[in-house]
Design a protein around this motif. Structure first.
Motif, short mmCIF file in Angstrom:
data_model
loop_
_atom_site.label_atom_id
_atom_site.label_comp_id
_atom_site.label_asym_id
_atom_site.label_seq_id
_atom_site.Cartn_x
_atom_site.Cartn_y
_atom_site.Cartn_z
N SER A 194 -11.13 -8.77 6.99
CA SER A 194 -9.78 -8.59 7.61
C SER A 194 -9.62 -9.46 8.86
O SER A 194 -8.28 -9.44 9.27
N LEU A 195 -10.58 -9.83 9.36
CA LEU A 195 -10.51 -10.43 10.91
C LEU A 195 -10.83 -11.83 10.71
O LEU A 195 -10.27 -12.50 11.90
N TYR A 196 -11.71 -12.27 9.93
CA TYR A 196 -12.14 -13.66 9.85
C TYR A 196 -11.79 -14.62 8.57
O TYR A 196 -11.51 -14.22 7.69
N ASP A 197 -11.16 -15.98 9.07
CA ASP A 197 -10.70 -16.74 8.06
C ASP A 197 -11.64 -18.11 8.61
O ASP A 197 -11.80 -18.39 9.62
N ILE A 198 -11.81 -18.90 7.36
CA ILE A 198 -12.62 -20.23 7.46
C ILE A 198 -11.57 -21.38 7.13
O ILE A 198 -10.99 -21.19 5.94
N TYR A 199 -11.45 -22.22 7.78
CA TYR A 199 -10.37 -23.44 7.29
C TYR A 199 -11.25 -24.66 7.43
O TYR A 199 -12.09 -25.01 8.38
N ILE A 200 -11.07 -25.92 6.34
CA ILE A 200 -11.65 -27.01 6.32
C ILE A 200 -10.28 -27.99 6.53
O ILE A 200 -9.38 -27.95 5.58
N ILE A 201 -10.35 -28.75 7.55
CA ILE A 201 -9.39 -29.84 7.94
C ILE A 201 -9.78 -31.06 8.06
O ILE A 201 -10.82 -31.50 8.41
N ASP A 202 -9.10 -32.04 7.30
CA ASP A 202 -9.68 -33.30 7.11
C ASP A 202 -8.62 -34.08 8.37
O ASP A 202 -8.18 -33.62 9.20
N THR A 203 -9.12 -35.35 8.16
CA THR A 203 -8.60 -36.43 9.40
C THR A 203 -7.10 -36.52 9.59
O THR A 203 -6.72 -36.81 10.58
N ASN A 204 -6.47 -36.17 8.33
CA ASN A 204 -4.99 -36.30 8.43
C ASN A 204 -4.31 -35.03 8.76
O ASN A 204 -3.21 -34.73 8.64
N GLY A 205 -5.22 -33.79 9.40
CA GLY A 205 -4.68 -32.52 9.76
C GLY A 205 -4.47 -31.61 8.77
O GLY A 205 -3.76 -30.52 8.77
N VAL A 206 -4.90 -31.92 7.24
CA VAL A 206 -4.48 -31.07 6.05
C VAL A 206 -5.40 -30.18 5.77
O VAL A 206 -6.86 -30.51 5.76
N VAL A 207 -5.40 -28.96 5.76
CA VAL A 207 -6.08 -27.75 5.19
C VAL A 207 -6.71 -28.01 3.56
O VAL A 207 -5.72 -27.75 2.87
N VAL A 208 -7.64 -28.55 3.46
CA VAL A 208 -8.39 -28.81 2.30
C VAL A 208 -9.08 -27.85 1.41
O VAL A 208 -9.26 -27.74 0.34
N ASN A 209 -9.19 -26.82 2.25
CA ASN A 209 -9.97 -25.70 1.78
C ASN A 209 -9.77 -24.43 2.79
O ASN A 209 -10.18 -24.63 4.05
N THR A 210 -9.56 -23.29 2.51
CA THR A 210 -9.67 -22.04 3.26
C THR A 210 -9.90 -20.73 2.49
O THR A 210 -9.40 -20.66 1.63
N THR A 211 -10.08 -19.70 3.33
CA THR A 211 -10.23 -18.30 2.82
C THR A 211 -8.88 -17.88 2.77
O THR A 211 -8.69 -16.92 2.17
N PHE A 212 -8.10 -18.48 3.56
CA PHE A 212 -6.67 -17.92 3.69
C PHE A 212 -5.80 -18.60 2.68
O PHE A 212 -5.20 -19.77 3.09
N THR A 213 -5.85 -18.18 1.38
CA THR A 213 -4.87 -19.18 0.54
C THR A 213 -3.41 -19.53 0.80
O THR A 213 -3.17 -20.71 0.45
N LYS A 214 -2.80 -18.84 1.43
CA LYS A 214 -1.52 -19.13 1.76
C LYS A 214 -1.29 -20.55 2.72
O LYS A 214 -0.34 -21.09 2.67
N ASP A 215 -2.36 -20.89 3.35
CA ASP A 215 -2.43 -22.16 4.46
C ASP A 215 -2.98 -23.20 3.51
O ASP A 215 -3.30 -24.21 4.13
N LEU A 216 -3.57 -23.17 2.27
CA LEU A 216 -3.97 -24.24 1.75
C LEU A 216 -2.92 -25.24 1.34
O LEU A 216 -2.14 -25.26 0.94
N GLY A 217 -3.26 -26.56 1.89
CA GLY A 217 -2.52 -27.73 1.79
C GLY A 217 -1.57 -27.85 3.27
O GLY A 217 -0.96 -28.56 3.19
N LEU A 218 -1.85 -26.80 4.05
CA LEU A 218 -0.86 -26.87 5.12
C LEU A 218 -1.29 -28.18 6.10
O LEU A 218 -2.39 -28.23 6.28
N ASN A 219 -0.30 -28.68 6.77
CA ASN A 219 -0.60 -29.96 7.52
C ASN A 219 -0.31 -29.49 9.03
O ASN A 219 0.67 -29.10 9.27
#
Length: 538
Positions: free
Chosen positions: A109-134
């Motif tokens: 409920s407090l922590y989320d992990i995001y993986i961001i590539d060099t283009n600023g795109v979220v390629v993997n995350t625990t917060f599914t709504k932000d997946l693919g977010l630039n």
């Protein structure tokens, strides 16, 4: 000139200046009152913005303490993710981040992990709504931050910032993977931070309730895409652009609008913030309802106008009654004056009362009696003087005819003189050497010759003898005809010295010229000798 009355003069000279002065004072007072009220409203808004600023500063201090406790733990978690889980980034976009979060014993409920590539795109995350977010689409601030982290390659802990979608304070940390292809981002909520946000919202709500004229107070974040702390609805495009301008110019501004018969004042204050690389400041908007203030202004203005008109009517009525006591005797006196002006010198003014008008009537009657006597004497003298003028006219006409005759004689004499002078000019021109003669002696030459009068006392002379060429500039005594006569004498003696005496040396020529001129102007006695002569260069 159009005739006027004493009453009108008093109105023009006394009442009008007073009325204009009162109107100007009323306008000045109205404008000054409006300025004072407006400045008071702005000052109140400044105080409110200062109160909000102090709350935000308190928030920063509280968050700093909270971050000091979180940063070491988040640094350890980020290092574990980099070293233990993502030392190789192959298939990082398919990694089970939820399982990893559970293994690290992080509260979902407090922590989320995001993986961001060099283009600023979220390629993997625990917060599914932000997946693919630039992240780059959030604006230059986010884009610059991501690129800076990739470039530096170090762990970066950002300050708590307001998340646009949830309106909650969230802390982010960033650390590039060992191969520099991705960034591991941790997003952390805090119940303490949530309480701070609620305190800020509560402060804004209390301001609305405490100040009746305050319609709303809002706090906006993110210079690239502003959002409100208290509102979840979309901000109008026009207002969003205006808020962006406040972020860009880092200033304060005021807008006044009339909405649904309400006079609203929109005041914006920019507040700088150095605690975050992501959000460099915020904008406070305070909306005030000035309808009651403006209504009170016009009520005071209407009261002033009513009182002003009532006082003006009383003044004019009083002046009118007083002027009648003055103007009635004057009107009678004017009537008598008009009859006398028509030629009836036997008319006399009515003398009544005991005031300045009475004295004026008495003096006027005395003046008319004297005027009647003067008129009789004047008529007699006019007739005598008329006869004298007629006689003088005849004498003047005779003298005029005589003067015209002398004028014609002088004109005729002047014509003869000018004809003689013109002829003398031709003679003088004739003795001067021609251009062809001078050019034969001196192929390259120029002559500057500007006589002051028709004929001149200045001449020039050229000649030659035995292969020698002579030229001379001669300035004779006097101007006009006398000077021209002297120049003729000088010319003749120069010609005589060269052509007849065959003198070659300039000193001999000048000597012969001197003797010739002296002998020409010499008379029997010394007292009658002519003193004229000439200066020359030979």
């Amino acid at each position: 000139m159009k005739q006027t009355t004493v009453f009108r003069q008093l109105i023009y000279n006394i009442v009008f200046p007073v009325v204009i002065t009162l109107i100007l004072l009323g306008v000045y007072n109205f404008r000054n009152t409006r300025i004072i009220l407006r400045e008071g409203s702005q000052t109140r808004n400044f105080l409110i913005s200062d109160e909000i600023t102090q709350v935000l500063k308190f928030q920063d201090v509280t968050l700093l303490v909270l971050e000091d406790n979180l940063n070491p733990m988040l640094g350890q978690v980020s290092s574990k993710l980099i070293v233990n889980y993502f030392s190789s980034t192959k298939n990082i976009d398919k990694a089970n981040l939820v399982q990893i979060r559970n293994e690290l014993k992080l509260d979902p409920s407090l922590y989320d992990i995001y993986i961001i590539d060099t283009n600023g795109v979220v390629v993997n995350t625990t917060f599914t709504k932000d997946l693919g977010l630039n992240f780059f689409s959030f604006g230059e601030e986010h884009k610059s931050l991501i690129k800076k982290i990739f470039k530096e390659g170090e762990f970066k802990s950002e300050k708590f910032t307001l998340e646009a979608s949830t309106r909650r304070l969230k802390k982010y940390t960033y650390q590039p993977t060992l191969d520099g292809k991705y960034i591991i981002e941790l997003g952390v909520y805090s119940s303490t931070a949530d309480e701070i946000v609620n305190i800020i919202k509560g402060t804004l709500d209390e301001l609305n309730k405490k100040e009746k004229s305050i319609v709303s107070a809002e706090l906006f974040m993110n210079a690239d895409d502003p959002f409100s702390l208290t509102r979840t609805d979309e901000i109008a495009a026009e207002e969003k652009d205006y808020i962006k301008q406040r972020f860009d110019k880092r200033d304060s501004s005021l807008i006044e609008k009339k909405v649904a018969n309400r006079h609203l004042s929109y005041q914006y204050f920019f507040m700088d913030s150095r605690n975050s690389d992501l959000y460099k400041g915020s904008v406070i908007k305070i909306v005030s309802d000035r309808t009651s203030e403006i209504k009170d202004e016009y009520v005071r203005l209407f009261s002033f106008v009513i009182i002003f008109i009532a006082v003006l009517v009383l003044i004019i009525t009083h002046i009118y009654r007083q002027t009648r006591n003055i103007t009635n005797p004057i009107r009678k006196l004017v009537h008598n004056v008009n009859r006398i002006a028509d030629g009836n010198l036997s008319e006399r003014a009515e003398v009544a009362g005991n005031n300045e008008i009475t004295t004026l009537s008495q003096k006027f009657n005395v003046m008319i009696e004297q005027l009647e006597e003067l008129y009789t004497d004047l008529d007699k003298k006019v007739k005598e003087r008329t006869a004298q003028v007629v006689a003088q006219k005849e004498e003047i006409e005779t003298q005029r005819d005589e003067l015209e005759k002398h004028r014609d004689q002088l004109a005729e004499q002047q014509k003869h003189i000018m004809d003689s002078i013109t002829y003398a000019k031709r003679l003088q021109t004739a003795i001067l050497p021609t251009d062809e003669y001078i050019k034969d002696l001196f192929p390259e030459y120029f002559i500057v010759f500007h006589p002051k009068d028709v004929v001149s006392g200045d001449i020039y002379w050229f000649n030659q003898l035995n292969g020698k060429r002579y030229f001379s500039a001669i300035d004779c005594t006097g101007h006009g005809v006398p000077g021209a006569m002297v120049s003729m004498v000088g010319h003749n003696w120069l010609e005589y010295a060269v052509k007849d005496l065959k003198l070659e040396r300039p000193v001999d020529i000048l000597g012969a010229l001197n003797e010739g001129v002296t002998s020409t102007f010499k008379e029997k006695d010394e007292d009658g000798a002519v003193k004229d002569g000439m200066d020359l260069a030979l």
